[in-house]
Design an enzyme around this catalytic site. Structure first.
Site, PDB file in Angstrom:
ATOM      1  CG  HIS A 232      -1.761   1.016   1.189  1.00 22.76           C
ATOM      2  ND1 HIS A 232      -2.333   1.877   2.407  1.00 22.76           N
ATOM      3  CD2 HIS A 232      -2.585   1.816   0.151  1.00 22.76           C
ATOM      4  CE1 HIS A 232      -3.318   2.805   1.927  1.00 22.76           C
ATOM      5  NE2 HIS A 232      -3.264   2.646   0.761  1.00 22.76           N
ATOM      6  CG  ASP A 233      -0.250   4.498  -2.344  1.00 20.35           C
ATOM      7  OD1 ASP A 233      -0.966   4.425  -1.231  1.00 20.35           O
ATOM      8  OD2 ASP A 233      -0.676   4.959  -3.431  1.00 20.35           O
TER       9      ASP A 233
END
Length: 487
Positions: A232-233
Site C-alpha cells: 500500500h503506497d
C-alpha cells in the site's frame, strides 16, 4: 557502487506511475526516476475500469530499463489501496479491475449494515467506512449476482496481482490487505465471520504475508528477486517518514491526504468508529491509525476542467496564484461526498460556498486558495481527533509525498494547526518501497535503520506556525458547516 545493490521501485498512483531506481551503498540511498507514465481509468458503458494490462506493460518497460542500467537485484510494487482483480482456477484474470470511483458501490454500506451492524463490522476489522472499500466492491458483485464472483478462485489486490504476474507467486501482502475492510483488526488474518455473513466466498482469500518478503524471481530473469514492499503506497510512505515518536503525526499528501500516527496496536474504540478513522498494518507490531482527507484530487479535477476550457496552468502556476489570493475568504469541507466523484468540481466548490453563506471563489487562484486552506483546516481537525484518540500531544507534523513540494500548503498547515511542519521527503513512497527491498535483501537490519538511512539521504524543510487569531476564527467557521469534534 558494488553490482547488485540496485533496486527498482514501481510506484503506481491514481494519476500516474513511475519506475524509480534506488542505489544503496549501505549508508545513503540515491534515487533515479527512469520511467513515468500516465495512469488513467477507462469508462466502458457505465463502468470505470483500470487499464491493468497497460499498467503491466509499463511495469515491464521499467524493469527492462532498470536491467539495462546493470546490477538490478530486486523489484517491488506499491499502489493505491482497495482495488483488486479476480482470477479463475488457472490463475487467469477474469475481468479488468474496477476503479474505486466507480458507482457500483453506491448504497452498499447501508446494504451491509442491514446484514451486520456497523459497529460489528468495525470491531471485526478496525477499518474506516468508505464506499470504495474492497468489502463493498465484493458485496456489490454478490448482490448483483455477478457471474465473475462465481467463476473466481482468488482475489488479489492490484499490487499482489502485478507481483503474481511478475513472479508466478500468489500472496496477499499485509499492508494492502489491511486496507480492504476484509482483514481482522487483531491479527494478520481475514475476518472470516464477516465474510461469511455477507456471503462473500472465503476461498478468494489466501495467506497474508508481511512486507519485505521475497516472493521469488522474475519469470523472465532468475537473477532478479520480486519483493513485496509495504504494497500500500501509504504504508511505504510512512516507512520513510524521517521522524518517529509519540509527539509526531504524519500526512501522506497526494491525490489523497492520509493523516495519522504510528501506534503499537490497533485503536478499536467507539470514538475511532464515530470519527471514521482506520487501522492499517505496517507489520512488525506497528499500526497506522489514520484518516483519509480528500486531498489534492479536488484541485486536480478543477485543473482538468480549466484545461478543457483552454487554460494552460501548471501546478506551480496554481500555487503562485493561490499565494496571491485573499486569505480565508471561502472554505469547503474536503470530505463532503460531493467532492469524491469526478466532474463539475469547479461549480461544486462555488455552490458549496454559496450554500454555506460564503462568497463563491471565482478565479483559479481563489479556488486553489480555498482548497489549500480547507485542507489545512481539515488536517487541524484530524490532528486534534488523533490527540484525543491516542491521549498524546502532537507537537510536529511530517508531510511526505507530492504535497511536501507545495510550500504554500505546508505553511498554511503549520499556521492552521499551530504546529511545526517538516516537509519531505517528497519521494517517500518510492523510498519506503526501496528500503523494504533492502531489508528483504539483507542490506538493512531493521525498520529503525531505515529511518536512519532516510535522515542521512534526504533533506527536509521546516515550517513554523505563524498567523494570528484569524485561523481560530476560520476553524470555528469550518467546524460550523463541516461538523466534527476538536477545538
Amino acid at each position: 557502487m558494488p553490482a547488485g545493490d540496485t533496486m527498482l521501485a514501481i510506484d503506481l498512483g491514481a494519476e500516474s506511475g513511475r519506475g524509480v531506481l534506488g542505489r544503496f551503498d549501505g549508508t545513503r540511498l540515491q534515487l533515479e526516476e527512469i520511467l513515468r507514465f500516465p495512469n488513467q481509468p477507462v469508462a466502458v458503458g457505465d463502468t470505470l475500469y483500470w487499464d491493468i494490462l497497460n499498467i503491466f506493460a509499463n511495469v515491464r518497460d521499467a524493469i527492462e530499463k532498470a536491467r539495462a542500467a546493470g546490477g538490478l537485484r530486486s523489484v517491488g510494487i506499491d499502489t493505491w489501496g482497495v482495488d483488486f482483480g479476480l482470477l479463475d482456477g488457472a490463475g487467469r484474470l477474469i475481468a479488468n479491475p474496477v476503479h474505486y470511483r466507480d458507482r457500483r458501490t453506491e448504497g452498499m454500506m447501508q446494504r451491509a449494515f442491514e446484514i451486520m451492524p456497523r459497529a460489528a463490522i468495525f470491531n471485526a476489522t478496525g477499518n474506516m467506512f468508505l464506499e470504495l472499500n474492497t468489502l463493498y466492491q465484493l458485496l456489490a458483485l454478490r448482490l448483483a449476482n455477478d457471474p465473475t464472483l462465481d467463476i473466481a478462485e482468488r482475489m488479489l489486490n492490484v499490487p499482489d496481482l502485478l507481483h503474481y504476474w511478475l513472479s508466478g507467486t500468489m500472496a496477499h501482502e499485509l499492508t494492502i490487505a489491511s486496507t480492504t475492510q476484509c482483514m481482522a483488526a487483531d491479527r494478520a488474518d481475514w475476518a472470516w465471520d464477516l465474510l461469511r455473513q455477507l456471503d462473500i466466498p472465503t476461498g478468494l482469500f489466501g495467506d497474508i504475508i508481511p512486507p519485505a518478503t521475497r516472493l521469488g524471481s522474475l519469470r523472465t530473469d532468475g537473477a532478479v528477486s520480486v519483493v513485496t514492499p509495504a504494497s500500500h503506497d501509504t504504508g511505504s510512505a510512512v516507512m520513510a517518514v524521517p521522524g518517529q515518536g509519540d509527539g509526531i503525526a504524519w500526512i501522506s499528501s497526494g491525490t489523497w491526504s492520509v493523516v495519522g500516527v504510528v501506534t503499537g496496536a490497533p485503536l478499536v474504540t467507539p470514538e475511532v468508529l464515530a470519527w471514521n478513522f482506520t487501522n492499517e498494518s505496517l507489520g512488525a507490531g506497528r499500526n497506522r491509525a489514520s484518516r483519509n482527507v480528500m486531498g489534492l484530487w479536488i484541485l486536480q479535477e478543477c485543473n482538468r476542467e480549466w484545461q478543457r476550457q483552454g487554460a494552460d496552468l501548471s501546478y506551480a502556476d496554481l500555487v503562485q496564484l493561490a499565494d496571491g489570493a485573499e486569505p480565508l475568504r471561502s472554505l469547503i469541507d474536503p470530505d463532503d461526498p460531493q467532492f469524491f466523484r469526478p466532474g463539475h468540481m469547479v461549480s461544486g466548490i462555488k455552490q458549496y460556498c454559496a450554500g454555506s453563506g460564503q462568497p463563491a471563489p471565482e478565479s483559479p487562484g481563489e479556488i486553489a486558495r480555498c482548497i489549500f486552506e480547507s485542507l489545512a483546516l481539515a488536517y487541524r481537525r484530524t490532528i486534534q481527533w488523533l490527540e484525543e484518540l491516542t491521549d498524546r500531544s502532537i507537537e510536529r507534523i511530517h508531510i511526505v509525498g507530492g504535497g511536501s513540494r507545495n510550500p504554500l500548503l505546508c505553511r498554511l498547515t503549520a499556521d492552521a494547526t499551530r504546529r511545526s511542519v517538516v516537509a519531505g521527503p517528497a519521494e517517500a513512497t518510492a523510498i519506503g518501497n526501496l528500503l523494504a527491498q533492502a531489508l528483504a535483501n539483507g542490506r538493512i537490519g531493521s525498520a529503525a535503520e531505515m529511518i536512519d538511512v532516510v535522515a542521512q539521504s534526504f533533506p527536509t524543510e521546516e515550517f513554523t506556525p505563524g498567523g494570528d487569531g484569524a485561523w481560530d476564527d476560520a476553524f470555528a467557521r469550518f467546524q460550523g458547516f463541516a461538523g466534527g469534534g476538536g477545538s
